[in-house]
Design a protein around this motif. Structure first.
Motif, short mmCIF file in Angstrom:
data_model
loop_
_atom_site.label_atom_id
_atom_site.label_comp_id
_atom_site.label_asym_id
_atom_site.label_seq_id
_atom_site.Cartn_x
_atom_site.Cartn_y
_atom_site.Cartn_z
N VAL A 56 -21.59 7.16 -27.50
CA VAL A 56 -20.81 5.91 -27.55
C VAL A 56 -19.40 6.26 -27.98
O VAL A 56 -19.19 6.92 -28.99
N ARG A 57 -18.44 5.79 -27.20
CA ARG A 57 -17.04 6.00 -27.52
C ARG A 57 -16.49 4.79 -28.26
O ARG A 57 -16.62 3.66 -27.80
N THR B 6 -21.46 3.46 -43.25
CA THR B 6 -22.10 4.44 -42.37
C THR B 6 -22.33 3.79 -41.01
O THR B 6 -22.77 2.64 -40.94
N VAL B 7 -22.01 4.52 -39.95
CA VAL B 7 -22.29 4.03 -38.59
C VAL B 7 -23.22 5.03 -37.91
O VAL B 7 -23.02 6.24 -37.99
N VAL B 8 -24.28 4.50 -37.29
CA VAL B 8 -25.31 5.33 -36.67
C VAL B 8 -25.45 4.93 -35.20
O VAL B 8 -25.46 3.74 -34.87
N ASN B 9 -25.57 5.93 -34.34
CA ASN B 9 -25.83 5.69 -32.91
C ASN B 9 -27.33 5.85 -32.67
O ASN B 9 -27.86 6.96 -32.68
N ASN B 10 -28.02 4.73 -32.47
CA ASN B 10 -29.47 4.76 -32.28
C ASN B 10 -29.87 4.87 -30.82
O ASN B 10 -31.06 4.78 -30.51
N TRP C 54 -27.94 -4.03 -22.30
CA TRP C 54 -26.84 -4.47 -23.17
C TRP C 54 -27.20 -4.39 -24.65
O TRP C 54 -26.52 -4.94 -25.49
N ALA C 55 -28.32 -3.71 -24.98
CA ALA C 55 -28.71 -3.60 -26.39
C ALA C 55 -27.63 -2.87 -27.17
O ALA C 55 -27.02 -1.92 -26.67
N GLU C 56 -27.38 -3.30 -28.39
CA GLU C 56 -26.36 -2.66 -29.21
C GLU C 56 -26.87 -1.31 -29.70
O GLU C 56 -27.97 -1.21 -30.26
N SER C 57 -26.05 -0.30 -29.51
CA SER C 57 -26.45 1.06 -29.87
C SER C 57 -26.14 1.40 -31.32
O SER C 57 -26.83 2.21 -31.92
#
Length: 466
Positions: free
Chosen positions: A55-56, A46-50, A19-22
């Protein structure tokens, strides 16, 4: 034993890993420069997918305040970084503004991603909180109430037209004055609204004037607003209103419109009244079945008379629930154990044509003013005690002591924290746009945290030597 403990620890962490936030949003808490009412603020994020999975992004929402989120991607690939923006069309509300937003994704176990945008909103038009208060009056009393506005800007203020006004008001503008008159057919009761007027100022295209009145008629209630004490779910909310009638219709034909769930009962008035006074007591009750705040109107209709609408409010609490926000004044001075009259504050000290009192922002007088001489620039310096009711200071200049004065500080000079061991902070403003041989006149306003400006310094003369 150690291996078993490690296994249990790893097993307990699995749900957290899953459930870690991506996504990471930067900045999470953004601030905009001081802005004027009715202007537009744009802030980029800025939004980053780590994560290692796409991710939708399903939706966004303004969870407090308002604004529009633009440019969000539908899907963020692993490692992808994208920009988006928030656009705020600022309303007329002045002072500190905080807007909270949330982004919702398809990730299991992640409720939302939150971010904020905050800043300070001021008005270039004075008074910042303009009010036309009719006080207690009748719809057929006639007569206009007026308020004159001003602005110390490079472009002299001109009011252009009325954009909108309450349906019980006729409003017009002439020069820098807004005039309003209550319409003859206006409904009775406690009325309030906003007149919005277009201006010629490019930085602030609109200005608002608050209007309020208690419109009386032949049907007069014992109160013009009812707020019931906070109650527990399962209890009954109750109120009573006595109505005295001096018109020609049959009071027995009075109709009472109440929201669904409210019970209405009629009885004789309990107040001591002169003989032959026509009066009816209306009792209202409702069982509270859900927690939360409930507001609305009780409307009284009688043939040949304007409608009378009385606002009400009640809060229903669950078991052991407390009120976090105080919305009803239960002071002992009200002396009413059955219900609290929320209109009392409006009625107290209100006379026709007299603006409601405005709380003063207390600003300590300047301790010192430095006078500059020379070839320029001109430097103003002062010190003042710290006060959290102050947001900052605004500087105005004229070429004649009588004015007109024009604002020359592009942004307010922000309030500072005093130096260690002192209760005062030092301030300075440099005016470089001066000409040798000329004399300039300045004054400083204090900008309160409520957005209202008040005079801080006397007029100061500064001569620039050749």
């Amino acid at each position: 034993m150690i291996a078993r403990r490690l296994f249990l620890l790893a097993a307990s962490l699995l749900p957290l890993v899953a459930w870690a936030e991506s996504l990471v949003i930067e900045p999470k808490h953004a601030k905009f420069d001081t802005a004027t009412a009715f202007s537009t603020v744009q802030q980029r994020y800025t939004v980053v997918n780590n994560s290692d999975k796409p991710v939708r992004i399903k939706d966004w929402k303004a969870i407090a305040g308002h604004g529009e989120v633009k440019g969000l991607p539908e899907v963020l690939a692993p490692g992808e970084r994208r920009e988006f923006e928030v656009v705020l069309e600022l309303p007329g509300k002045l002072g500190s503004a905080l807007h909270r937003f949330a982004i919702f994704t398809d990730e299991p176990g992640v409720e939302r991603y939150r971010f904020t945008l905050s800043g300070f909103v001021l008005s270039l038009v004075s008074p910042a909180h303009a009010v036309i208060d009719f006080g207690k009056t009748t719809a057929d009393a006639g007569g206009e109430q007026k308020v004159t506005l001003s602005a110390s800007e490079k472009t002299p203020l001109a009011l252009q037209r009325v954009v909108s006004a309450p349906d019980w008001i006729d409003a017009r503008v002439e020069g820098t004055t807004v005039s309003a008159r209550i319409r003859p057919a206006a409904a009775l009761g406690m009325r309030a609204g906003v007149i919005q007027v277009a201006t010629n100022l490019p930085q602030q295209p609109f200005v608002e004037v608050t209007t309020k009145a208690i419109v009386e008629g032949a049907l007069r209630p014992s109160t013009y607003g009812v707020g019931m004490k906070p109650l527990q779910v399962g209890e009954r909310a109750t109120a009573s209103i006595e109505l005295i009638y001096t018109g020609r219709s049959d009071l027995a034909a009075l109709k009472v419109d109440a929201p669904e769930g409210w019970e209405v009962a009629r009885s004789a008035c309990q107040s001591e009244l002169p003989p032959e006074t026509r009066c009816v007591r209306i009792g209202l009750a409702r069982p509270l079945t859900e927690t939360g705040r409930s507001t609305g109107f009780f409307t009284f209709r009688l043939a040949g008379e304007p409608d009378l609408a009385i606002p009400f409010g009640v809060i229903a609490l669950g078991k052991d629930q407390t009120i976090r926000e105080l919305v009803i004044d239960e002071g002992k001075e009200l002396g009413n154990s059955g219900y609290v009259d929320v209109a009392k504050a409006l009625q107290q000290g209100t006379a026709a044509g007299t603006p409601a009192p405005v709380a003063e922002t207390t600003a300590a007088a300047p301790e010192r003013i430095a006078h500059s001489e020379g070839r320029g620039p001109v430097k103003l310096a002062w010190s003042a005690r710290n006060d959290d009711k102050i947001f900052g200071y605004v500087v105005y200049r004229a070429e004649d002591r009588a004015g007109p004065f024009v604002r020359i500080s592009e942004q307010p000079i922000a309030r500072k924290e005093p130096a260690a061991g002192s209760d005062k902070a030092d301030y300075a403003f440099v005016d470089a746009s001066v000409s040798p041989g000329a004399t300039y006149y300045y004054y400083i306003d204090v900008l309160g945290s409520d957005g209202e400006q008040r005079r801080f310094s006397p007029v100061l003369s500064k001569k620039v030597l050749k």
